[in-house]
Design a protein around this motif. Structure first.
Motif, PDB file in Angstrom:
ATOM      1  N   ALA A  32      33.541  18.602  35.185  1.00  0.00           N
ATOM      2  CA  ALA A  32      32.561  19.938  35.357  1.00  0.00           C
ATOM      3  C   ALA A  32      33.206  20.779  33.397  1.00  0.00           C
ATOM      4  N   VAL A  33      32.275  21.200  33.246  1.00  0.00           N
ATOM      5  CA  VAL A  33      32.991  22.217  31.809  1.00  0.00           C
ATOM      6  C   VAL A  33      32.883  23.533  32.379  1.00  0.00           C
ATOM      7  N   MET A  34      33.695  24.361  31.667  1.00  0.00           N
ATOM      8  CA  MET A  34      34.024  25.815  31.492  1.00  0.00           C
ATOM      9  C   MET A  34      33.674  26.176  29.745  1.00  0.00           C
ATOM     10  N   ARG A  35      32.891  26.501  29.939  1.00  0.00           N
ATOM     11  CA  ARG A  35      32.290  27.218  28.795  1.00  0.00           C
ATOM     12  C   ARG A  35      33.647  28.736  28.273  1.00  0.00           C
ATOM     13  N   VAL A  36      33.705  29.140  27.153  1.00  0.00           N
ATOM     14  CA  VAL A  36      34.253  30.321  27.169  1.00  0.00           C
ATOM     15  C   VAL A  36      33.968  30.888  25.776  1.00  0.00           C
ATOM     16  N   ALA A  37      34.002  31.931  25.744  1.00  0.00           N
ATOM     17  CA  ALA A  37      33.411  32.898  24.361  1.00  0.00           C
ATOM     18  C   ALA A  37      33.729  33.817  24.176  1.00  0.00           C
ATOM     19  N   GLY A  38      34.404  34.350  23.305  1.00  0.00           N
ATOM     20  CA  GLY A  38      34.492  35.641  22.785  1.00  0.00           C
ATOM     21  C   GLY A  38      36.337  35.012  22.413  1.00  0.00           C
ATOM     22  N   TYR A  39      37.201  36.857  22.135  1.00  0.00           N
ATOM     23  CA  TYR A  39      38.119  36.817  22.562  1.00  0.00           C
ATOM     24  C   TYR A  39      39.043  36.274  23.216  1.00  0.00           C
ATOM     25  N   LEU A  40      39.689  35.653  23.902  1.00  0.00           N
ATOM     26  CA  LEU A  40      41.041  35.019  24.630  1.00  0.00           C
ATOM     27  C   LEU A  40      42.530  35.788  24.231  1.00  0.00           C
ATOM     28  N   GLY A  41      42.124  37.257  24.092  1.00  0.00           N
ATOM     29  CA  GLY A  41      43.367  38.197  24.240  1.00  0.00           C
ATOM     30  C   GLY A  41      43.633  38.129  25.114  1.00  0.00           C
ATOM     31  N   SER A  42      44.618  39.384  25.188  1.00  0.00           N
ATOM     32  CA  SER A  42      45.874  39.501  26.667  1.00  0.00           C
ATOM     33  C   SER A  42      45.054  40.173  27.626  1.00  0.00           C
ATOM     34  N   ASN A  43      44.244  40.762  27.026  1.00  0.00           N
ATOM     35  CA  ASN A  43      43.593  41.965  28.080  1.00  0.00           C
ATOM     36  C   ASN A  43      42.322  40.510  28.304  1.00  0.00           C
ATOM     37  N   ALA A  44      42.460  39.546  28.314  1.00  0.00           N
ATOM     38  CA  ALA A  44      41.196  38.616  28.544  1.00  0.00           C
ATOM     39  C   ALA A  44      41.632  37.949  29.526  1.00  0.00           C
ATOM     40  N   VAL A  45      42.956  37.595  29.868  1.00  0.00           N
ATOM     41  CA  VAL A  45      44.035  36.151  30.294  1.00  0.00           C
ATOM     42  C   VAL A  45      43.580  36.524  31.344  1.00  0.00           C
ATOM     43  N   ASP A  46      43.368  37.685  31.942  1.00  0.00           N
ATOM     44  CA  ASP A  46      43.490  37.493  33.953  1.00  0.00           C
ATOM     45  C   ASP A  46      41.790  37.110  34.209  1.00  0.00           C
ATOM     46  N   ARG A  47      40.992  37.364  33.222  1.00  0.00           N
ATOM     47  CA  ARG A  47      39.362  37.285  33.221  1.00  0.00           C
ATOM     48  C   ARG A  47      39.578  35.574  33.030  1.00  0.00           C
ATOM     49  N   PHE A  48      40.065  34.991  32.696  1.00  0.00           N
ATOM     50  CA  PHE A  48      39.893  33.227  31.770  1.00  0.00           C
ATOM     51  C   PHE A  48      40.954  32.723  32.710  1.00  0.00           C
ATOM     52  N   SER A  49      42.112  33.272  33.433  1.00  0.00           N
ATOM     53  CA  SER A  49      42.526  32.663  34.426  1.00  0.00           C
ATOM     54  C   SER A  49      41.888  32.257  35.908  1.00  0.00           C
ATOM     55  N   GLU A  50      41.262  33.032  36.342  1.00  0.00           N
ATOM     56  CA  GLU A  50      40.269  33.467  37.247  1.00  0.00           C
ATOM     57  C   GLU A  50      39.656  33.000  37.260  1.00  0.00           C
ATOM     58  N   GLY A  51      39.166  32.828  35.969  1.00  0.00           N
ATOM     59  CA  GLY A  51      37.316  31.697  36.305  1.00  0.00           C
ATOM     60  C   GLY A  51      38.350  30.268  36.260  1.00  0.00           C
ATOM     61  N   PHE A  52      39.505  29.979  35.551  1.00  0.00           N
ATOM     62  CA  PHE A  52      39.094  28.534  35.218  1.00  0.00           C
ATOM     63  C   PHE A  52      39.647  28.303  36.797  1.00  0.00           C
ATOM     64  N   GLY A  53      40.749  29.125  37.472  1.00  0.00           N
ATOM     65  CA  GLY A  53      40.901  28.785  39.166  1.00  0.00           C
ATOM     66  C   GLY A  53      39.335  28.971  39.963  1.00  0.00           C
ATOM     67  N   TRP A  54      38.591  29.643  39.686  1.00  0.00           N
ATOM     68  CA  TRP A  54      36.954  29.358  40.182  1.00  0.00           C
ATOM     69  C   TRP A  54      36.484  27.456  39.697  1.00  0.00           C
ATOM     70  N   VAL A  55      36.292  27.129  38.442  1.00  0.00           N
ATOM     71  CA  VAL A  55      36.304  26.106  37.841  1.00  0.00           C
ATOM     72  C   VAL A  55      36.925  25.152  38.567  1.00  0.00           C
ATOM     73  N   ALA A  56      38.095  25.034  38.554  1.00  0.00           N
ATOM     74  CA  ALA A  56      38.925  23.791  39.476  1.00  0.00           C
ATOM     75  C   ALA A  56      38.938  23.124  40.367  1.00  0.00           C
ATOM     76  N   ALA A  57      38.825  24.511  41.213  1.00  0.00           N
ATOM     77  CA  ALA A  57      38.507  24.899  42.798  1.00  0.00           C
ATOM     78  C   ALA A  57      37.055  24.330  43.042  1.00  0.00           C
ATOM     79  N   ARG A  58      36.196  24.256  42.151  1.00  0.00           N
ATOM     80  CA  ARG A  58      34.881  23.571  42.733  1.00  0.00           C
ATOM     81  C   ARG A  58      34.564  22.668  41.837  1.00  0.00           C
ATOM     82  N   SER A  59      35.611  21.575  41.612  1.00  0.00           N
ATOM     83  CA  SER A  59      35.372  20.295  40.897  1.00  0.00           C
ATOM     84  C   SER A  59      36.714  19.456  41.458  1.00  0.00           C
ATOM     85  N   THR A  60      36.183  18.009  40.155  1.00  0.00           N
ATOM     86  CA  THR A  60      37.682  17.074  40.730  1.00  0.00           C
ATOM     87  C   THR A  60      38.066  17.063  39.271  1.00  0.00           C
ATOM     88  N   GLY A  61      38.898  16.325  39.019  1.00  0.00           N
ATOM     89  CA  GLY A  61      38.473  15.002  38.208  1.00  0.00           C
ATOM     90  C   GLY A  61      38.729  15.591  36.912  1.00  0.00           C
TER      91      GLY A  61
END
Length: 116
Positions: free
Chosen positions: A14-43
């Motif tokens: 599982a690879v999650m690529r992130v682009a742009g700037y991970l500022g305070s306004n993007a933390v929720d988007r990152f966390s939701e995306g990461f949760g989605w990736v983690a739920a659809r993968s193992t290891g």
């Protein structure tokens, strides 16, 4: 500016690529995306950040929280390509909770399941 993210599974990892700037306004988007990736993968999840322009303290903390969440599930986070990002003491104190690779190729070579 915010972030964009994408998911792929080269060589069964599982690879999650992130682009742009991970500022305070993007933390929720990152966390939701990461949760989605983690739920659809193992290891291990590889977080590829070579296209990340930077991160705030909150963004950096969100990456460390993602590592901690995986560790609780006996999984791990590997960060690929963070050499250009400015890290704070928080990062250097917590980097032991994840594996850091210079780039995605190195991470895939180390983390991909062997085929035989």
């Amino acid at each position: 500016m915010s972030i964009s993210w994408s998911f792929e599974e080269p060589r069964g990892v599982a690879v999650m690529r992130v682009a742009g700037y991970l500022g305070s306004n993007a933390v929720d988007r990152f966390s939701e995306g990461f949760g989605w990736v983690a739920a659809r993968s193992t290891g291990t999840v590889l977080l590829e950040v070579s296209e990340l322009l930077g991160w705030s303290a909150e963004g950096e903390a969100a990456v460390l929280q993602a590592a901690a969440a995986l560790k609780e599930r006996e999984r791990s986070l590997a960060v690929c390509g963070p050499g250009h990002l400015e890290a704070t003491r928080l990062w250097t104190d917590q980097v032991h909770s994840m594996t850091v690779y210079a780039d995605l190729d190195a991470a895939l070579s180390a983390e991909a399941p062997s085929s035989g």
